[in-house]
Design a protein around this motif. Structure first.
Motif, PDB file in Angstrom:
ATOM      1  N   GLN A 272       0.303  -1.842  -0.059  1.00  0.00           N
ATOM      2  CA  GLN A 272       0.009   0.052   0.118  1.00  0.00           C
ATOM      3  C   GLN A 272       0.877   1.276   0.150  1.00  0.00           C
ATOM      4  N   PHE A 273       2.111   1.081   0.668  1.00  0.00           N
ATOM      5  CA  PHE A 273       3.092   2.907   0.487  1.00  0.00           C
ATOM      6  C   PHE A 273       4.361   2.236  -0.193  1.00  0.00           C
ATOM      7  N   GLY A 274       4.091   1.062  -1.214  1.00  0.00           N
ATOM      8  CA  GLY A 274       4.857   1.465  -2.344  1.00  0.00           C
ATOM      9  C   GLY A 274       5.592   0.322  -3.431  1.00  0.00           C
ATOM     10  N   ASN A 275       6.443   0.090  -3.847  1.00  0.00           N
ATOM     11  CA  ASN A 275       6.096  -1.034  -5.021  1.00  0.00           C
ATOM     12  C   ASN A 275       7.346  -2.123  -4.907  1.00  0.00           C
ATOM     13  N   LEU A 276       7.245  -3.034  -5.359  1.00  0.00           N
ATOM     14  CA  LEU A 276       8.023  -4.412  -4.146  1.00  0.00           C
ATOM     15  C   LEU A 276       8.127  -5.243  -5.377  1.00  0.00           C
TER      16      LEU A 276
ATOM     17  N   MET B  88       4.628   3.847   6.177  1.00  0.00           N
ATOM     18  CA  MET B  88       4.045   2.713   6.992  1.00  0.00           C
ATOM     19  C   MET B  88       4.078   3.720   8.753  1.00  0.00           C
ATOM     20  N   VAL B  89       5.169   3.621   9.375  1.00  0.00           N
ATOM     21  CA  VAL B  89       5.335   4.791  10.743  1.00  0.00           C
ATOM     22  C   VAL B  89       4.788   5.553  10.360  1.00  0.00           C
ATOM     23  N   GLN B  90       4.819   6.559   9.672  1.00  0.00           N
ATOM     24  CA  GLN B  90       3.635   7.613   9.990  1.00  0.00           C
ATOM     25  C   GLN B  90       2.390   7.675  10.469  1.00  0.00           C
ATOM     26  N   LEU B  91       1.519   6.241   9.622  1.00  0.00           N
ATOM     27  CA  LEU B  91       0.376   5.491   9.660  1.00  0.00           C
ATOM     28  C   LEU B  91       0.598   5.300  11.005  1.00  0.00           C
ATOM     29  N   CYS B  92       1.448   5.063  10.968  1.00  0.00           N
ATOM     30  CA  CYS B  92       1.055   3.888  12.652  1.00  0.00           C
ATOM     31  C   CYS B  92       1.468   4.631  13.815  1.00  0.00           C
ATOM     32  N   MET B  93       2.171   6.091  14.058  1.00  0.00           N
ATOM     33  CA  MET B  93       2.069   6.922  15.098  1.00  0.00           C
ATOM     34  C   MET B  93       1.030   7.589  14.859  1.00  0.00           C
ATOM     35  N   HIS B  94       0.300   7.566  13.662  1.00  0.00           N
ATOM     36  CA  HIS B  94      -1.485   8.378  14.084  1.00  0.00           C
ATOM     37  C   HIS B  94      -2.134   7.919  13.926  1.00  0.00           C
ATOM     38  N   GLN B  95      -2.209   6.646  14.341  1.00  0.00           N
ATOM     39  CA  GLN B  95      -3.475   5.671  14.687  1.00  0.00           C
ATOM     40  C   GLN B  95      -3.058   5.515  16.223  1.00  0.00           C
ATOM     41  N   LYS B  96      -1.310   5.965  16.947  1.00  0.00           N
ATOM     42  CA  LYS B  96      -1.476   5.245  18.273  1.00  0.00           C
ATOM     43  C   LYS B  96      -1.866   6.966  18.534  1.00  0.00           C
ATOM     44  N   SER B  97      -1.427   8.053  18.125  1.00  0.00           N
ATOM     45  CA  SER B  97      -1.795   9.171  18.608  1.00  0.00           C
ATOM     46  C   SER B  97      -3.351   9.871  18.955  1.00  0.00           C
ATOM     47  N   ARG B  98      -3.170   9.748  19.829  1.00  0.00           N
ATOM     48  CA  ARG B  98      -5.156   8.943  20.612  1.00  0.00           C
ATOM     49  C   ARG B  98      -5.970  10.488  19.920  1.00  0.00           C
ATOM     50  N   LYS B  99      -6.285  10.182  18.882  1.00  0.00           N
ATOM     51  CA  LYS B  99      -7.021   9.728  17.969  1.00  0.00           C
ATOM     52  C   LYS B  99      -8.948  10.306  18.252  1.00  0.00           C
ATOM     53  N   GLY B 100      -8.678   9.788  19.858  1.00  0.00           N
ATOM     54  CA  GLY B 100     -10.285   9.215  19.771  1.00  0.00           C
ATOM     55  C   GLY B 100     -10.614   9.802  20.807  1.00  0.00           C
ATOM     56  N   PRO B 101     -11.144   9.068  22.324  1.00  0.00           N
ATOM     57  CA  PRO B 101     -11.751  10.885  22.900  1.00  0.00           C
ATOM     58  C   PRO B 101     -11.541  12.151  23.026  1.00  0.00           C
ATOM     59  N   VAL B 102     -12.389  13.068  23.015  1.00  0.00           N
ATOM     60  CA  VAL B 102     -11.748  14.424  23.438  1.00  0.00           C
ATOM     61  C   VAL B 102     -12.277  14.982  25.021  1.00  0.00           C
TER      62      VAL B 102
ATOM     63  N   PHE C  68      11.748   2.933  19.597  1.00  0.00           N
ATOM     64  CA  PHE C  68      12.561   1.778  19.176  1.00  0.00           C
ATOM     65  C   PHE C  68      13.986   2.514  18.315  1.00  0.00           C
ATOM     66  N   GLU C  69      14.132   3.513  17.493  1.00  0.00           N
ATOM     67  CA  GLU C  69      14.964   4.161  17.228  1.00  0.00           C
ATOM     68  C   GLU C  69      16.260   4.574  17.174  1.00  0.00           C
ATOM     69  N   ALA C  70      15.036   5.192  18.534  1.00  0.00           N
ATOM     70  CA  ALA C  70      16.882   5.489  20.011  1.00  0.00           C
ATOM     71  C   ALA C  70      17.194   5.037  20.530  1.00  0.00           C
TER      72      ALA C  70
ATOM     73  N   LEU D 258       0.200  -1.949  11.632  1.00  0.00           N
ATOM     74  CA  LEU D 258       2.278  -1.874  12.947  1.00  0.00           C
ATOM     75  C   LEU D 258       1.862  -1.605  13.318  1.00  0.00           C
ATOM     76  N   MET D 259       2.159  -2.315  14.661  1.00  0.00           N
ATOM     77  CA  MET D 259       2.160  -1.633  16.226  1.00  0.00           C
ATOM     78  C   MET D 259       4.007  -1.534  16.596  1.00  0.00           C
ATOM     79  N   VAL D 260       4.516  -0.801  17.144  1.00  0.00           N
ATOM     80  CA  VAL D 260       5.675   0.098  17.497  1.00  0.00           C
ATOM     81  C   VAL D 260       5.877   1.411  18.280  1.00  0.00           C
ATOM     82  N   ASP D 261       6.606   0.955  19.658  1.00  0.00           N
ATOM     83  CA  ASP D 261       6.749   2.683  19.779  1.00  0.00           C
ATOM     84  C   ASP D 261       8.068   2.816  19.298  1.00  0.00           C
TER      85      ASP D 261
END
Length: 188
Positions: A10-14, A127-141, A84-86, A77-80
């Motif tokens: 979905q994010f590129g060609n292989l 992929m990581v941008q989408l993962c982090m967007h989903q993980k950022s609490r988009k839910g209840p205000v 993880f990177e740092a 995807l799931m990862v902190d």
């Protein structure tokens, strides 16, 4: 493994060789309900892809209350990733809400893909941008009333209400389990 490859595409060609290489760097794993994929106080050492099941991201606030921040269901995807990177210690948990089937990459194998596949960094970043967007609490205000927060939860996570413990849903919504029961009763 085919679910992972379909997700990556979905994010590129292989080409087939690259897809096979990615599959070869990953391992299939299972996580039993309530087991942790990664834990606070430890350095995250792997990236996971949920093939089947639900995982939640959670932490403890300064009062010692457990707070559910997000839910991660199939084909995500799931990862902190920041820790993880740092290579730094996490302050959150990734915990299985249900029995889960995963595809997992070690840090070494994840990093090696960047050295071997030309466009991997571009694909990985998306992929990581989408993962982090989903993980950022988009839910209840929290300024919304509890019923509105619950209705938004149902809209954002339509398949989860019968799959995860209501205690986790209540925590995610910022209400007690008793309040959640009243809300659910009034909606029916």
């Amino acid at each position: 493994m085919k679910e992972l490859i379909a997700y990556v595409l979905q994010f590129g060609n292989l080409n087939k060789q690259q897809a096979d290489l990615i599959a070869g760097k990953a391992t299939e794993a299972e996580l039993r309900r309530d087991e942790y994929f990664s834990e606070a106080g430890k350095i995250p050492r792997q990236v996971g892809f949920v093939v089947d099941g639900v995982v939640r991201g959670c932490y403890y606030n300064n009062k010692g209350d457990e707070i559910t921040r997000c839910f991660i269901a199939e084909n995500n995807l799931m990862v902190d990733y920041v820790n993880f990177e740092a290579n730094t210690v996490s302050s959150e948990y990734l915990q299985a809400c249900t029995d889960c089937k995963l595809v997992v990459f070690s840090k070494q194998n994840w990093d090696e893909l960047s050295q071997i596949i030309v466009d991997w960094d571009h694909i990985k970043n998306k992929m990581v941008q989408l993962c982090m967007h989903q993980k950022s609490r988009k839910g209840p205000v929290i300024s919304q009333d509890a019923t509105t927060r619950y209705l938004e939860f149902l809209e954002n996570y339509p398949s989860l209400i019968n799959r995860v413990p209501l205690a986790y849903v209540a925590s995610y919504l910022g209400v007690t389990q008793q309040s959640l029961s009243r809300i659910r009763k009034n909606i029916r």
